[in-house]
Scaffold this motif. Structure first.
Motif, PDB file in Angstrom:
ATOM      1  N   ALA A  49       0.837  -1.205   0.000  1.00  0.00           N
ATOM      2  CA  ALA A  49       0.000   0.000   0.000  1.00  0.00           C
ATOM      3  C   ALA A  49       0.869   1.251   0.000  1.00  0.00           C
ATOM      4  O   ALA A  49       0.586   2.231  -0.714  1.00  0.00           O
ATOM      5  CB  ALA A  49      -0.932  -0.008   1.202  1.00  0.00           C
ATOM      6  N   ALA A  50       1.937   1.235   0.775  1.00  0.00           N
ATOM      7  CA  ALA A  50       2.832   2.390   0.838  1.00  0.00           C
ATOM      8  C   ALA A  50       3.546   2.598  -0.502  1.00  0.00           C
ATOM      9  O   ALA A  50       3.744   3.738  -0.944  1.00  0.00           O
ATOM     10  CB  ALA A  50       3.839   2.211   1.958  1.00  0.00           C
ATOM     11  N   TYR A  51       3.933   1.511  -1.145  1.00  0.00           N
ATOM     12  CA  TYR A  51       4.598   1.610  -2.440  1.00  0.00           C
ATOM     13  C   TYR A  51       3.650   2.214  -3.484  1.00  0.00           C
ATOM     14  O   TYR A  51       4.037   3.102  -4.252  1.00  0.00           O
ATOM     15  CB  TYR A  51       5.071   0.230  -2.873  1.00  0.00           C
ATOM     16  CG  TYR A  51       5.667   0.157  -4.262  1.00  0.00           C
ATOM     17  CD1 TYR A  51       6.746   0.957  -4.626  1.00  0.00           C
ATOM     18  CD2 TYR A  51       5.161  -0.734  -5.209  1.00  0.00           C
ATOM     19  CE1 TYR A  51       7.302   0.881  -5.892  1.00  0.00           C
ATOM     20  CE2 TYR A  51       5.712  -0.828  -6.474  1.00  0.00           C
ATOM     21  CZ  TYR A  51       6.780  -0.007  -6.812  1.00  0.00           C
ATOM     22  OH  TYR A  51       7.327  -0.089  -8.078  1.00  0.00           O
ATOM     23  N   ARG A  52       2.405   1.776  -3.505  1.00  0.00           N
ATOM     24  CA  ARG A  52       1.422   2.357  -4.437  1.00  0.00           C
ATOM     25  C   ARG A  52       1.223   3.841  -4.150  1.00  0.00           C
ATOM     26  O   ARG A  52       1.085   4.662  -5.072  1.00  0.00           O
ATOM     27  CB  ARG A  52       0.100   1.607  -4.333  1.00  0.00           C
ATOM     28  CG  ARG A  52       0.135   0.180  -4.877  1.00  0.00           C
ATOM     29  CD  ARG A  52      -1.267  -0.378  -5.060  1.00  0.00           C
ATOM     30  NE  ARG A  52      -2.010  -0.415  -3.806  1.00  0.00           N
ATOM     31  CZ  ARG A  52      -1.998  -1.455  -2.963  1.00  0.00           C
ATOM     32  NH1 ARG A  52      -1.272  -2.529  -3.243  1.00  0.00           N
ATOM     33  NH2 ARG A  52      -2.718  -1.428  -1.857  1.00  0.00           N
ATOM     34  N   ASP A  53       1.218   4.187  -2.878  1.00  0.00           N
ATOM     35  CA  ASP A  53       1.084   5.591  -2.477  1.00  0.00           C
ATOM     36  C   ASP A  53       2.250   6.407  -3.020  1.00  0.00           C
ATOM     37  O   ASP A  53       2.076   7.520  -3.538  1.00  0.00           O
ATOM     38  CB  ASP A  53       1.029   5.650  -0.951  1.00  0.00           C
ATOM     39  CG  ASP A  53       0.572   6.996  -0.407  1.00  0.00           C
ATOM     40  OD1 ASP A  53       0.028   7.814  -1.182  1.00  0.00           O
ATOM     41  OD2 ASP A  53       0.743   7.231   0.804  1.00  0.00           O
ATOM     42  N   ALA A  54       3.449   5.860  -2.924  1.00  0.00           N
ATOM     43  CA  ALA A  54       4.635   6.558  -3.428  1.00  0.00           C
ATOM     44  C   ALA A  54       4.548   6.779  -4.933  1.00  0.00           C
ATOM     45  O   ALA A  54       4.848   7.872  -5.440  1.00  0.00           O
ATOM     46  CB  ALA A  54       5.889   5.766  -3.081  1.00  0.00           C
ATOM     47  N   LEU A  55       4.136   5.759  -5.662  1.00  0.00           N
ATOM     48  CA  LEU A  55       4.039   5.893  -7.119  1.00  0.00           C
ATOM     49  C   LEU A  55       2.979   6.922  -7.504  1.00  0.00           C
ATOM     50  O   LEU A  55       3.164   7.689  -8.460  1.00  0.00           O
ATOM     51  CB  LEU A  55       3.707   4.542  -7.748  1.00  0.00           C
ATOM     52  CG  LEU A  55       4.766   3.440  -7.606  1.00  0.00           C
ATOM     53  CD1 LEU A  55       4.298   2.171  -8.307  1.00  0.00           C
ATOM     54  CD2 LEU A  55       6.120   3.891  -8.151  1.00  0.00           C
ATOM     55  N   GLU A  56       1.884   6.964  -6.766  1.00  0.00           N
ATOM     56  CA  GLU A  56       0.808   7.904  -7.073  1.00  0.00           C
ATOM     57  C   GLU A  56       1.255   9.352  -6.903  1.00  0.00           C
ATOM     58  O   GLU A  56       0.784  10.244  -7.612  1.00  0.00           O
ATOM     59  CB  GLU A  56      -0.394   7.622  -6.174  1.00  0.00           C
ATOM     60  CG  GLU A  56      -1.612   8.479  -6.477  1.00  0.00           C
ATOM     61  CD  GLU A  56      -2.808   8.128  -5.623  1.00  0.00           C
ATOM     62  OE1 GLU A  56      -3.791   8.886  -5.657  1.00  0.00           O
ATOM     63  OE2 GLU A  56      -2.755   7.099  -4.917  1.00  0.00           O
ATOM     64  N   HIS A  57       2.176   9.587  -5.961  1.00  0.00           N
ATOM     65  CA  HIS A  57       2.599  10.966  -5.674  1.00  0.00           C
ATOM     66  C   HIS A  57       4.074  11.182  -6.014  1.00  0.00           C
ATOM     67  O   HIS A  57       4.722  12.057  -5.445  1.00  0.00           O
ATOM     68  CB  HIS A  57       2.333  11.283  -4.204  1.00  0.00           C
ATOM     69  CG  HIS A  57       0.889  11.158  -3.829  1.00  0.00           C
ATOM     70  ND1 HIS A  57       0.386  10.056  -3.174  1.00  0.00           N
ATOM     71  CD2 HIS A  57      -0.166  11.974  -4.060  1.00  0.00           C
ATOM     72  CE1 HIS A  57      -0.909  10.207  -2.998  1.00  0.00           C
ATOM     73  NE2 HIS A  57      -1.277  11.359  -3.525  1.00  0.00           N
ATOM     74  N   ALA A  58       4.557  10.425  -6.985  1.00  0.00           N
ATOM     75  CA  ALA A  58       5.977  10.462  -7.320  1.00  0.00           C
ATOM     76  C   ALA A  58       6.443  11.838  -7.759  1.00  0.00           C
ATOM     77  O   ALA A  58       7.605  12.201  -7.528  1.00  0.00           O
ATOM     78  CB  ALA A  58       6.281   9.430  -8.409  1.00  0.00           C
ATOM     79  N   ALA A  59       5.574  12.622  -8.382  1.00  0.00           N
ATOM     80  CA  ALA A  59       5.986  13.936  -8.869  1.00  0.00           C
ATOM     81  C   ALA A  59       6.401  14.870  -7.748  1.00  0.00           C
ATOM     82  O   ALA A  59       7.141  15.831  -7.976  1.00  0.00           O
ATOM     83  CB  ALA A  59       4.852  14.568  -9.672  1.00  0.00           C
ATOM     84  N   GLN A  60       5.938  14.593  -6.520  1.00  0.00           N
ATOM     85  CA  GLN A  60       6.282  15.441  -5.381  1.00  0.00           C
ATOM     86  C   GLN A  60       7.413  14.877  -4.529  1.00  0.00           C
ATOM     87  O   GLN A  60       7.986  15.589  -3.708  1.00  0.00           O
ATOM     88  CB  GLN A  60       5.065  15.621  -4.465  1.00  0.00           C
ATOM     89  CG  GLN A  60       4.003  16.558  -4.999  1.00  0.00           C
ATOM     90  CD  GLN A  60       2.852  16.688  -4.024  1.00  0.00           C
ATOM     91  OE1 GLN A  60       1.745  16.240  -4.300  1.00  0.00           O
ATOM     92  NE2 GLN A  60       3.087  17.298  -2.887  1.00  0.00           N
ATOM     93  N   ILE A  61       7.704  13.589  -4.703  1.00  0.00           N
ATOM     94  CA  ILE A  61       8.586  12.907  -3.756  1.00  0.00           C
ATOM     95  C   ILE A  61      10.028  12.900  -4.247  1.00  0.00           C
ATOM     96  O   ILE A  61      10.324  12.463  -5.358  1.00  0.00           O
ATOM     97  CB  ILE A  61       8.101  11.467  -3.508  1.00  0.00           C
ATOM     98  CG1 ILE A  61       6.700  11.486  -2.879  1.00  0.00           C
ATOM     99  CG2 ILE A  61       9.069  10.729  -2.594  1.00  0.00           C
ATOM    100  CD1 ILE A  61       6.077  10.120  -2.719  1.00  0.00           C
TER     101      ILE A  61
END
Length: 349
Positions: A49-61
């Motif tokens: 779940a955390a990995y999917r969250d990271a991919l969804e907001h990759a432009a900010q991370i």
């Protein structure tokens, strides 16, 4: 208009026509994307779940630090379940995110201090950590060593200096490998954080991450995780000892649920869980005027319980303190804990 003036005039008109033609033909360059100012820890116990969250907001991370490793002794660093999963490392790299895994520890009181005050044990531990960073295509390491924080008064100067020397050596070795060196610390205020030499740690490391949360913790009385006033105290000190560009302010996306009148440890809730509970028990939403964090109370049978947590509205009220001190970088504890609205708040700065 004489002949010479007419020639100059015609040349200028021709040049202007060329410039206008080239400007019309040239494609517009897209605006540069905003800088990635957000980092986050990725919990291994909810890795997918955390990995999917990271991919969804990759432009900010900018950086993800999977919570993957635990120091057991000077020469032993073990992996948590899922540590080093190449699919996740490669997937994050494909989006331009740095992968800097965290090494934490839960050693018995005094054990880490003994390592830090022994040059031989420090050298052994540096070798163990370098083996970790070489084991995968990592971009560096993040150290989250907290058991030395409550070192007793007579011993803390030696532990403080030993830890600073250890970090300086490790960072130099990581830099020689072209790897990043991050250090996670607790807040340094007039009453806390004496074991951290912010100046030496900030000079050695690429990032100094301040865990600006747990102002009220699970074993203590109920209260907010953080407050703007507390952030002001933390950053007033940190920005005089560490370059602002190296600081990452740790933001909470969780809270605690205390049973009033009990000495039992509070229950941990993510921000999304806390908000879901508030709606379930039909408690009104309230933002504390002093800490600018949400809280509510409810009844669980005969027990009255109090919940304090942080959400996007509260974070928005805290970020002006970071702007006041010129600190742009934040690190979120933790991916998957936060409400979706928080990403818009962080994007707005």
């Amino acid at each position: 208009m004489d002949r010479r003036t007419r020639r100059i005039h015609r040349s200028a008109l021709c040049l202007l026509a060329v410039v206008l033609t080239l400007s019309a033909a040239a494609p517009l360059r897209p605006a540069a994307p905003p800088p990635r100012t957000v980092s986050a820890w990725l919990p291994y116990w909810d890795q997918e779940a955390a990995y999917r969250d990271a991919l969804e907001h990759a432009a900010q991370i900018r950086t993800i630090s999977p919570f993957w490793y635990e120091t057991k002794s000077a020469g032993r660093v073990d992996g948590h379940p899922g540590a080093g999963e190449r699919r996740i490392v490669d997937g994050l790299h494909a989006t331009g995110i740095q992968v800097v895994p965290t090494v934490m520890e839960q050693l018995k009181p005094g054990a880490l201090a003994a390592v830090m005050t022994s040059p031989a044990q420090r050298a052994t531990h540096v070798k163990a950590l370098l083996a970790v960073v070489r084991s995968r295509a990592y971009d560096g390491l993040d150290l989250d060593y907290e058991t030395i924080a409550p070192t007793p008064e007579p011993a803390y100067p030696a532990v403080r200096d030993g830890y600073a020397d250890f970090v300086t050596d490790l960072c130099a070795r990581l830099h020689a490998l072209r790897k990043q060196c991050f250090v996670t610390v607790t807040p340094k205020t007039p009453a806390t954080g004496r074991v951290w030499d912010y100046r030496k740690l900030g000079a050695a490391a690429d990032r100094l991450r301040i865990m600006a949360y747990n102002m009220h913790h699970a074993e203590g009385p109920p209260g907010p995780q953080s407050s703007p006033q507390w952030y002001d105290t933390i950053l007033a000190r940190a920005t005089t000892e560490v370059p602002r560009a190296k600081l990452e302010m740790g933001l909470p996306a969780y809270g605690w649920d205390w049973a009033e009148g009990s000495k039992a440890r509070a229950k941990h809730l993510t921000s999304t869980e806390a908000e879901a509970l508030r709606r379930k028990v039909k408690a009104p939403y309230a933002l504390d005027p002093d800490s600018r964090t949400p809280h509510f109370t409810y009844k669980d049978g005969r027990t009255r319980r109090t919940v304090w947590y942080q959400d996007a509205r509260g974070t928005a009220a805290h970020l002006p303190v970071l702007r006041k001190y010129g600190v742009e970088h934040t690190v979120l504890w933790a991916l998957g804990f936060e409400q979706p609205e928080l990403w818009g708040t962080l994007a707005a700065g």
